[in-house]
Motif scaffolding. Structure first.
Motif, short mmCIF file in Angstrom:
data_model
loop_
_atom_site.label_atom_id
_atom_site.label_comp_id
_atom_site.label_asym_id
_atom_site.label_seq_id
_atom_site.Cartn_x
_atom_site.Cartn_y
_atom_site.Cartn_z
N TYR A 6 0.19 -9.62 -0.83
CA TYR A 6 -0.48 -10.50 0.12
C TYR A 6 -0.79 -9.73 1.40
O TYR A 6 0.08 -9.08 1.97
N VAL A 7 -2.02 -9.83 1.87
CA VAL A 7 -2.47 -9.09 3.04
C VAL A 7 -1.78 -9.59 4.32
O VAL A 7 -1.30 -8.79 5.12
N ILE A 41 2.02 1.22 2.85
CA ILE A 41 3.40 1.68 2.89
C ILE A 41 4.39 0.66 2.32
O ILE A 41 5.35 1.02 1.64
N PHE A 42 4.15 -0.64 2.54
CA PHE A 42 5.09 -1.63 2.03
C PHE A 42 4.99 -1.79 0.52
O PHE A 42 6.00 -1.98 -0.16
N ALA A 43 3.79 -1.67 -0.03
CA ALA A 43 3.63 -1.68 -1.48
C ALA A 43 4.36 -0.49 -2.09
O ALA A 43 5.01 -0.61 -3.13
N GLU A 82 -1.04 -3.76 11.59
CA GLU A 82 -1.16 -2.34 11.25
C GLU A 82 -1.09 -2.06 9.75
O GLU A 82 -1.67 -1.08 9.29
N VAL A 83 -0.35 -2.86 9.01
CA VAL A 83 -0.20 -2.65 7.58
C VAL A 83 -0.73 -3.88 6.85
O VAL A 83 -0.31 -4.99 7.14
N GLY A 94 -4.35 -9.96 11.12
CA GLY A 94 -5.72 -9.56 11.40
C GLY A 94 -5.91 -8.64 12.59
O GLY A 94 -4.98 -8.22 13.26
N ARG A 95 -7.16 -8.33 12.83
CA ARG A 95 -7.58 -7.36 13.83
C ARG A 95 -7.12 -7.70 15.24
O ARG A 95 -6.52 -6.86 15.92
#
Length: 123
Positions: A52-53, A10-12, A101-102, A95-96
């Motif tokens: 970036y993740v 969603i942010f991308a 969530e995103v 992370g998990r």
């Protein structure tokens, strides 16, 4: 193992202009907008414009200019929102176990009420 960046998160999609947002700030390296499901009276998300993740991915791969631009944006957004005097909290889940969530780094700015103490003590 770190998550893989999903270019359709969603942010991308917000960054590409495919999904609207209520923008409150933008600089060369970051975009800030109001959260669509606010948890506090002031709840703003600040995201890097790069893919970036999470914080680990960002701090390992981002340029010094990107890092400075993102963190300067957080401070500027807090000042512009008028939350510095009474205080605010920043949060970035990674992370998990943190329930991210995103899979795009995002920093929450929470303010506008007493936010209570930190998370509970480790067991």
């Amino acid at each position: 193992m770190a998550a893989t960046y999903d270019p359709n998160n969603i942010f991308a999609r917000i960054l590409r202009g495919e999904i609207p947002c209520r923008k409150v700030f933008e600089n060369e390296h970051a975009l800030a907008f109001n959260d669509i499901n606010p948890q506090t009276p002031t709840h703003i998300l600040v995201i890097p414009k790069g893919a970036y993740v999470d914080m680990d991915d960002f701090t390992a791969k981002a340029s010094d200019a990107e890092v400075a631009g993102l963190f300067k944006a957080v401070g500027e957004v807090a000042r512009q929102a008028g939350v510095v005097e009474n205080g605010y909290r920043t949060l970035s889940n990674c992370g998990r176990d943190a329930h991210q969530e995103v899979p795009h780094l995002h920093i929450h700015i929470f303010a506008g009420r007493d936010l209570g103490g930190m998370i509970g003590r480790a067991k």
